[in-house]
Design a protein around this motif. Sequence first.
Motif, mmCIF file in Angstrom:
data_model
loop_
_atom_site.group_PDB
_atom_site.id
_atom_site.type_symbol
_atom_site.label_atom_id
_atom_site.label_comp_id
_atom_site.label_asym_id
_atom_site.label_seq_id
_atom_site.Cartn_x
_atom_site.Cartn_y
_atom_site.Cartn_z
ATOM 1 N N ILE A 187 -10.454 -30.449 -15.290
ATOM 2 C CA ILE A 187 -10.593 -29.059 -15.272
ATOM 3 C C ILE A 187 -11.065 -28.481 -14.063
ATOM 4 C CG2 ILE A 187 -12.345 -27.478 -16.459
ATOM 5 C CD1 ILE A 187 -12.354 -29.037 -18.711
ATOM 6 N N TRP A 188 -10.366 -27.524 -13.515
ATOM 7 C CA TRP A 188 -10.568 -26.907 -12.042
ATOM 8 C C TRP A 188 -11.077 -25.471 -12.279
ATOM 9 C CZ3 TRP A 188 -5.422 -28.816 -9.693
ATOM 10 C CH2 TRP A 188 -5.383 -30.405 -9.311
ATOM 11 N N GLY A 189 -11.904 -25.037 -11.410
ATOM 12 C CA GLY A 189 -12.274 -23.746 -11.434
ATOM 13 C C GLY A 189 -11.510 -22.840 -10.612
ATOM 14 N N ASP A 190 -11.611 -21.246 -10.988
ATOM 15 C CA ASP A 190 -10.676 -20.307 -10.323
ATOM 16 C C ASP A 190 -11.031 -19.992 -8.958
ATOM 17 O OD1 ASP A 190 -11.567 -20.099 -12.982
ATOM 18 O OD2 ASP A 190 -10.165 -18.477 -13.183
ATOM 19 N N THR A 191 -10.181 -19.577 -8.245
ATOM 20 C CA THR A 191 -10.395 -18.945 -6.685
ATOM 21 C C THR A 191 -9.187 -17.953 -6.518
ATOM 22 O OG1 THR A 191 -10.665 -19.575 -4.462
ATOM 23 C CG2 THR A 191 -9.010 -20.838 -5.682
ATOM 24 N N ASN A 192 -9.324 -16.969 -5.640
ATOM 25 C CA ASN A 192 -8.517 -15.967 -5.370
ATOM 26 C C ASN A 192 -8.265 -16.209 -3.806
ATOM 27 O OD1 ASN A 192 -8.190 -13.919 -7.393
ATOM 28 N ND2 ASN A 192 -10.178 -14.011 -7.476
ATOM 29 N N GLN A 193 -8.726 -17.394 -3.339
ATOM 30 C CA GLN A 193 -8.343 -17.718 -1.836
ATOM 31 C C GLN A 193 -6.749 -18.434 -1.812
ATOM 32 O OE1 GLN A 193 -10.931 -16.738 0.231
ATOM 33 N NE2 GLN A 193 -12.238 -16.234 -1.296
ATOM 34 N N THR A 194 -6.076 -17.834 -2.154
ATOM 35 C CA THR A 194 -4.600 -18.501 -2.516
ATOM 36 C C THR A 194 -3.603 -17.804 -1.313
ATOM 37 O OG1 THR A 194 -4.219 -16.685 -4.373
ATOM 38 C CG2 THR A 194 -5.169 -18.939 -4.981
ATOM 39 N N GLY A 195 -3.905 -16.629 -0.471
ATOM 40 C CA GLY A 195 -3.076 -16.189 0.358
ATOM 41 C C GLY A 195 -2.077 -15.186 -0.286
ATOM 42 N N ILE A 196 -2.278 -15.088 -1.713
ATOM 43 C CA ILE A 196 -1.456 -13.808 -2.149
ATOM 44 C C ILE A 196 -2.079 -12.730 -2.113
ATOM 45 C CG2 ILE A 196 -0.566 -13.336 -4.484
ATOM 46 C CD1 ILE A 196 -0.393 -16.342 -5.277
ATOM 47 N N SER A 210 -5.324 -15.211 -8.601
ATOM 48 C CA SER A 210 -6.215 -16.209 -8.935
ATOM 49 C C SER A 210 -5.572 -17.449 -9.463
ATOM 50 C CB SER A 210 -7.071 -15.759 -10.145
ATOM 51 O OG SER A 210 -7.890 -16.637 -10.606
ATOM 52 N N ARG A 211 -5.907 -18.684 -8.908
ATOM 53 C CA ARG A 211 -5.516 -19.952 -9.275
ATOM 54 C C ARG A 211 -6.677 -21.089 -9.548
ATOM 55 N NH1 ARG A 211 -1.493 -17.404 -9.238
ATOM 56 N NH2 ARG A 211 0.387 -17.752 -8.444
ATOM 57 N N LYS A 212 -6.449 -21.793 -10.501
ATOM 58 C CA LYS A 212 -7.279 -22.604 -10.617
ATOM 59 C C LYS A 212 -7.533 -23.880 -10.005
ATOM 60 C CE LYS A 212 -7.610 -20.719 -15.251
ATOM 61 N NZ LYS A 212 -8.754 -19.904 -15.457
ATOM 62 N N LEU A 213 -8.178 -24.156 -8.880
ATOM 63 C CA LEU A 213 -8.023 -25.167 -7.791
ATOM 64 C C LEU A 213 -9.198 -25.844 -7.411
ATOM 65 C CD1 LEU A 213 -5.885 -23.053 -5.378
ATOM 66 C CD2 LEU A 213 -4.852 -24.599 -7.064
ATOM 67 N N ILE A 214 -10.410 -25.253 -7.781
ATOM 68 C CA ILE A 214 -11.754 -25.626 -7.359
ATOM 69 C C ILE A 214 -11.986 -27.065 -8.093
ATOM 70 C CG2 ILE A 214 -14.114 -25.181 -7.246
ATOM 71 C CD1 ILE A 214 -12.172 -23.349 -5.255
ATOM 72 N N HIS B 231 0.639 -16.583 -23.602
ATOM 73 C CA HIS B 231 -0.040 -17.271 -22.551
ATOM 74 C C HIS B 231 0.738 -17.285 -21.346
ATOM 75 C CE1 HIS B 231 -2.585 -18.625 -25.892
ATOM 76 N NE2 HIS B 231 -3.135 -19.628 -25.316
ATOM 77 N N ARG B 232 1.631 -16.499 -21.025
ATOM 78 C CA ARG B 232 2.188 -16.842 -19.827
ATOM 79 C C ARG B 232 1.474 -16.274 -18.599
ATOM 80 N NH1 ARG B 232 4.609 -13.216 -16.370
ATOM 81 N NH2 ARG B 232 4.278 -11.478 -17.568
ATOM 82 N N THR B 233 0.747 -15.091 -18.737
ATOM 83 C CA THR B 233 -0.137 -14.778 -17.433
ATOM 84 C C THR B 233 -1.240 -15.631 -17.367
ATOM 85 O OG1 THR B 233 -1.332 -13.312 -18.888
ATOM 86 C CG2 THR B 233 0.643 -12.289 -17.584
ATOM 87 N N ARG B 234 -1.762 -16.456 -18.442
ATOM 88 C CA ARG B 234 -3.012 -17.079 -18.245
ATOM 89 C C ARG B 234 -2.289 -18.486 -17.660
ATOM 90 N NH1 ARG B 234 -5.101 -16.287 -24.550
ATOM 91 N NH2 ARG B 234 -5.228 -14.100 -24.444
ATOM 92 N N LEU B 235 -1.136 -18.889 -17.959
ATOM 93 C CA LEU B 235 -0.621 -19.975 -17.486
ATOM 94 C C LEU B 235 -0.324 -19.919 -15.877
ATOM 95 C CD1 LEU B 235 1.617 -21.615 -20.023
ATOM 96 C CD2 LEU B 235 -0.714 -22.315 -19.577
ATOM 97 N N GLN B 236 -0.455 -18.415 -15.364
ATOM 98 C CA GLN B 236 -0.304 -18.495 -13.873
ATOM 99 C C GLN B 236 -1.252 -19.046 -13.245
ATOM 100 O OE1 GLN B 236 0.301 -14.351 -13.449
ATOM 101 N NE2 GLN B 236 2.630 -14.401 -13.653
ATOM 102 N N GLY B 237 -2.497 -18.897 -13.852
ATOM 103 C CA GLY B 237 -3.745 -19.587 -13.148
ATOM 104 C C GLY B 237 -3.819 -20.961 -13.179
ATOM 105 N N GLY B 238 -3.310 -21.616 -14.114
ATOM 106 C CA GLY B 238 -3.117 -22.977 -14.540
ATOM 107 C C GLY B 238 -2.932 -23.565 -15.974
ATOM 108 N N THR B 239 -3.167 -24.658 -16.017
ATOM 109 C CA THR B 239 -2.669 -25.113 -17.368
ATOM 110 C C THR B 239 -3.776 -24.985 -18.570
ATOM 111 O OG1 THR B 239 -1.475 -26.755 -18.568
ATOM 112 C CG2 THR B 239 -3.302 -27.682 -17.350
ATOM 113 N N CYS B 240 -3.561 -25.248 -19.647
ATOM 114 C CA CYS B 240 -4.201 -24.972 -20.963
ATOM 115 C C CYS B 240 -5.768 -25.484 -20.934
ATOM 116 C CB CYS B 240 -3.724 -25.610 -21.950
ATOM 117 S SG CYS B 240 -1.968 -25.194 -22.191
ATOM 118 N N TRP B 241 -5.927 -26.657 -20.354
ATOM 119 C CA TRP B 241 -7.445 -27.140 -20.575
ATOM 120 C C TRP B 241 -8.241 -26.489 -19.437
ATOM 121 C CZ3 TRP B 241 -3.252 -30.131 -20.134
ATOM 122 C CH2 TRP B 241 -2.861 -30.930 -18.909
#
Lengths: 737, 260
Positions: A187-196, A210-214, B231-241
């Motif tokens: 489980i990783w936390g979110d960040t907007n530090q993605t260059g997008i 926003s990507r979950k990378l933390i 869930h398409r936009t949610r999966l942009q951030g990462g996966t389900c869990w």
Amino acid sequence: MNANNSFTRTAGLLAGALLLLSGASLGRAANAEADALPTFHENFLKVGVSPANVSDSKAGFMARTQMFRKGSAGIEEFNVTEELDKTTTLTVDGRALLGAEDYLASFKLTKTEVGSFEAGYKSVRTFYDGAGGFFPINNAWLPLYSRQLFVDRGAFYVNGAINLPKAPVFTFSYRNETRSGRKDSTIWGDTNQTGIPIYRPTSLNLVSASRKLIPAYINLSERRETWEVAMKQTVGATSYRFSILGTKINNHDTRTVDRNPGELSPRPALPSNPTPPLLVSPFLAANQTKGTDMMGLKEDGLTLSGRIETKLSDSAKVFLSLSQHHSEGDLAQSRLITAYIMTDAGLTTTVGGYTPGGRSPYSQSGSGTIKQDVFTGVVGLEFKPTRDLEMTAGLKGEDLQIEGNYTANYVLNMVTLTTGAVAPQSLTAPNSTKISESPWVPELSGRYTGVKDMAFWFMWDYSTLKQDERNSYVGLTTSTGPMVLTAPSGANARVKDRHSNLKVGANWTPNSMIMVRGEVFTKDHENNFTGQGTALGSYYILDYDTYGARVTATVKPMPGLSFSTRYLVQRGKAEIAEDGYVHTNSNDSRRYQLSETVDWNPNKSVYVQGNLCMFWDTIGTVYPRAGGAANDVLHNADNNFWNASVVTGYVVDKDTDAQIQGTYYKANNWNPSLAAATTPYGQGGKDYSVTVGLKHKFSDRLVGSAKVGYFKSDSETTGGFANYKGTIGWLTLDYKL
Amino acid sequence: MSPQPRWTKSTLIFGGAALWGAVLVGCVMVNRTMLAPPAIPGAALVGNKQCAECHEEQTARASSATHAKVALAQDPKLGPTSCEACHGPGSLHVKAGGSKGTIINPQKNSETCFSCHLDKRGTFMLSNSHQVLNGKMSCGDCHDPHEGNALKGSGASIENEIETCTKCHTAQKGPFVFVHNAMKEGCTACHNPHGSVNAKMLLARDANLCLRCHLQTTSTNGTIFAGGEDHRTRLQGGTCWIAGCHETIHGSYSSKPLRY
């Protein structure tokens, strides 16, 4: 052309000569092992030191190799075996490796025809790298801090047995197992530090930044105690075994997740529709939160079980097993998320903080209880109707009851952006469950050996399960003002499962040179839920099938040379039928595995072993038929890799052996182009290692070994941030006491 | 100008052969057999009856074992289901009165298992695997080759398959107020306990893992429906869990959608 022919012929002659020489020298291998290097199994002390010199990611090195970054040193193995008298033996074993934190201390006292007693403690450490996600667009790698991550698994144990002649055998045991430390989480936390880029107006943002990378971490504090008293006896053709097993579990695990670290939405808020469009700093894109999620369980359980087995004849045996389990547990949970929110009056930092109309913080703490009763019975028959046919039939029945409840106390603090006022709010959400489950599992297996050089066998079981699940759930939902609870949803789901598993195989061993074993297997599982959704009678049916074949062959064309091959092909398919949705194929997975081992003893003083494993594995669900933008978000999951190892050992002289070993691994599933629309997860990278070692006999009581190795690992998935390389040495002395 | 040595194909072949030949001839002067471990140089096969005399506990129900159904490459005179197929030839063990080091103990060295289960060596070499190759665990911790199905808890066994994993991973055992029904399929529905390229030995690291069972298909192009929502936009951030979504994936006390 001629030169090539000449070269091929010469090489062929050389190879033939070497093989002949191999066979001839191996023929002499049956002689006594007069010069065998001593190996000590009783009354010895083995000490060692293994210094490591690692550069780049030391955490990556430790997680991959499970060795401490600076190496380890200490007692690798220690044994004292003492015969106290003609019938009593004392055994003491130990290990203490600093750095690796691998420890063992145990003793065992055995008295012939009386019994035995042993007690000990052991502990091993597992290392983790704490890696979060790497984002290729801006090479983002955002470790929060470089704290060493490891989990220690320890066990204190006591075992005893009373084994008097012509009397029942009594055994008792106690184990106290712990698991403590800190490990990483997927489980990783979110960040907007993605260059997008992030724009206002938001309509310009074609894809979220926003990507979950933390990386996130879990603190483990788990304890499991078990004690068991058992008795077994054989009277005539009947044997009995009865046992009482007590378990006590005390777990308290806490995950820490940081989301959007360093980010804070400004006040006054950024204009929603500026002209010209505004490029927003990622530090202003969202609010940071810090969360700790704890789950705790204290459970006491008791299991009574018994087994009776009796021989009806030389070719038939029946058995009956019964088990009754009861456990009761106290549940505790909390999820406390501290939100950082900028208001017109300044920064507020509060647990469960949220703004009207905003996302719920889902912060809560609570407690509950749960109890479980399981009664299981198995009756079976082993019989041999003919000389060549063996059959086993069994039937398992079970009754499982679970009843639990948990009350969540939501911690909510509504923050008004214009004033900075914080309005605390408390909502109590009761939840409960009651599950009743009754599976029946007939099982049949057999083996037929009536065909020369062949054996045929099969195993089949068919599980049918009926489950009644009644639960009441109260959740939390957003509103334009304070948060509100959802109305209790009282699902009454009825579940019917049908699981059929079948394996059919055959073995062919025509002579000592060839062995071939093949099998086909199927798993046909159907899980049928009704009343699962909000609508009464709503249904969900999952039909999940796996089928495939596996072939294993060993060929020994000549003494000292063997080839072992294993090939597996497996397909997985799933179909889902659900009211309101199109009947769909939800899974199409394929796996092919090819493994090969070659063992070669060219003569009695040399061995070579080579291993190769190649895996092709892909799981497909919605891609590519989802179409449109969905195809940018999710591709099939590829999990391919191949690895190989070679090890060779040979006699250097009368007192010295040498060994050279090499390993190689490569995976190529990394697809950075996915970063444009999601987070790429595919594993890509390679690593290799080479070690060279010598083992030398100094005397009949002292053997030493020295080894040096070079390791290198490159990981594409972590953008090279988990790469490492380095050298490790091993020095050990093995002394007969 | 001194001539430069050239490493040609012939140099390597003949030079290597000469070196190898020297090893072959030189080493036979020493009376010691080198075999790939695990091995018992100098030992011969004795047959199952000898084993049963001392190891009644392990042999009593061996006929019911999965491995008893599988012919193993051994001396045909001793039958195809010999104890020695896994434990190695036992003559030295018998002669020494059963002392340690004279017989192969797969509990201490899983190479024995890899001689047939070749693919497992490859998966245990992965960084996400149980620590079998470094000796901290053994195949026997999860499999019982001496009785019934080697997959503990499968079929009509008295225990459940999931107990093989949860005796160590007690936090995932439950019971939970809201359980993920995939747990009834067993832990292997989502994890490969022998090892995976993915963290936590997951069969897949992305949403495909979940969508195998949770995919909902609609007529709308470009959507990924599950749980009644796109869930398409949610999966942009990462996966389900991932954080904030379905974190308590094995089961929850407080959230039916397994959010926390």
